[in-house]
Design a protein around this motif. Structure first.
Motif, mmCIF file in Angstrom:
data_model
loop_
_atom_site.group_PDB
_atom_site.id
_atom_site.type_symbol
_atom_site.label_atom_id
_atom_site.label_comp_id
_atom_site.label_asym_id
_atom_site.label_seq_id
_atom_site.Cartn_x
_atom_site.Cartn_y
_atom_site.Cartn_z
ATOM 1 N N ALA A 88 0.841 -1.202 0.000
ATOM 2 C CA ALA A 88 0.000 0.000 0.000
ATOM 3 C C ALA A 88 0.875 1.250 0.000
ATOM 4 C CB ALA A 88 -0.921 -0.008 1.209
ATOM 5 N N LYS A 89 0.311 2.337 -0.482
ATOM 6 C CA LYS A 89 1.042 3.603 -0.567
ATOM 7 C C LYS A 89 0.631 4.545 0.564
ATOM 8 C CE LYS A 89 1.600 3.506 -5.593
ATOM 9 N NZ LYS A 89 1.879 2.129 -5.569
ATOM 10 N N LYS A 90 1.508 5.467 0.904
ATOM 11 C CA LYS A 90 1.230 6.473 1.929
ATOM 12 C C LYS A 90 -0.073 7.199 1.590
ATOM 13 C CE LYS A 90 3.029 10.645 4.015
ATOM 14 N NZ LYS A 90 4.085 11.635 4.038
ATOM 15 N N GLY A 91 -0.923 7.364 2.593
ATOM 16 C CA GLY A 91 -2.201 8.041 2.415
ATOM 17 C C GLY A 91 -3.342 7.137 1.984
ATOM 18 N N GLU A 92 -3.032 5.904 1.596
ATOM 19 C CA GLU A 92 -4.061 4.979 1.122
ATOM 20 C C GLU A 92 -4.904 4.471 2.295
ATOM 21 O OE1 GLU A 92 -4.290 1.054 -1.784
ATOM 22 O OE2 GLU A 92 -2.352 1.897 -1.278
ATOM 23 N N ARG A 93 -6.219 4.426 2.095
ATOM 24 C CA ARG A 93 -7.135 3.845 3.079
ATOM 25 C C ARG A 93 -7.263 2.367 2.742
ATOM 26 N NH1 ARG A 93 -9.129 5.817 7.189
ATOM 27 N NH2 ARG A 93 -11.127 4.845 6.916
ATOM 28 N N VAL A 94 -7.219 1.529 3.782
ATOM 29 C CA VAL A 94 -7.239 0.084 3.577
ATOM 30 C C VAL A 94 -8.207 -0.583 4.551
ATOM 31 C CG1 VAL A 94 -4.855 0.033 2.733
ATOM 32 C CG2 VAL A 94 -5.300 -0.325 5.159
#
Length: 74
Positions: free
Chosen positions: A9-15
């Motif tokens: 996942a990338k920084k800022g991504e909601r998971v």
């Protein structure tokens, strides 16, 4: 959508946490800190460790453990 490890996942991504495939002790520790299946979180950082924010809790997850936490991006 296909599940992927949290370290992708990338920084800022909601998971959404979908599966914890780590050992029993690690699994219990993660769950005690709020990292449970179905929990929603945000990736704050993804360098040598994944920093995951769930509610008001921030978890620093090692690269090795991050490979065993499967997510769905939101």
């Amino acid at each position: 959508m296909k599940l992927k490890p949290i370290n992708s996942a990338k920084k800022g991504e909601r998971v959404s946490i979908q599966c914890l495939r780590c050992g029993h002790e690690d699994n219990c520790q993660l769950q005690a800190l709020g990292c449970i299946e179905g929990a929603m979180g945000e990736i704050l950082s993804n360098h040598s460790r994944v920093i995951l924010k769930i509610g008001e809790t921030r978890l620093a997850i090692s690269e090795n453990m991050a490979k065993s936490i499967l997510i769905n991006p939101q």
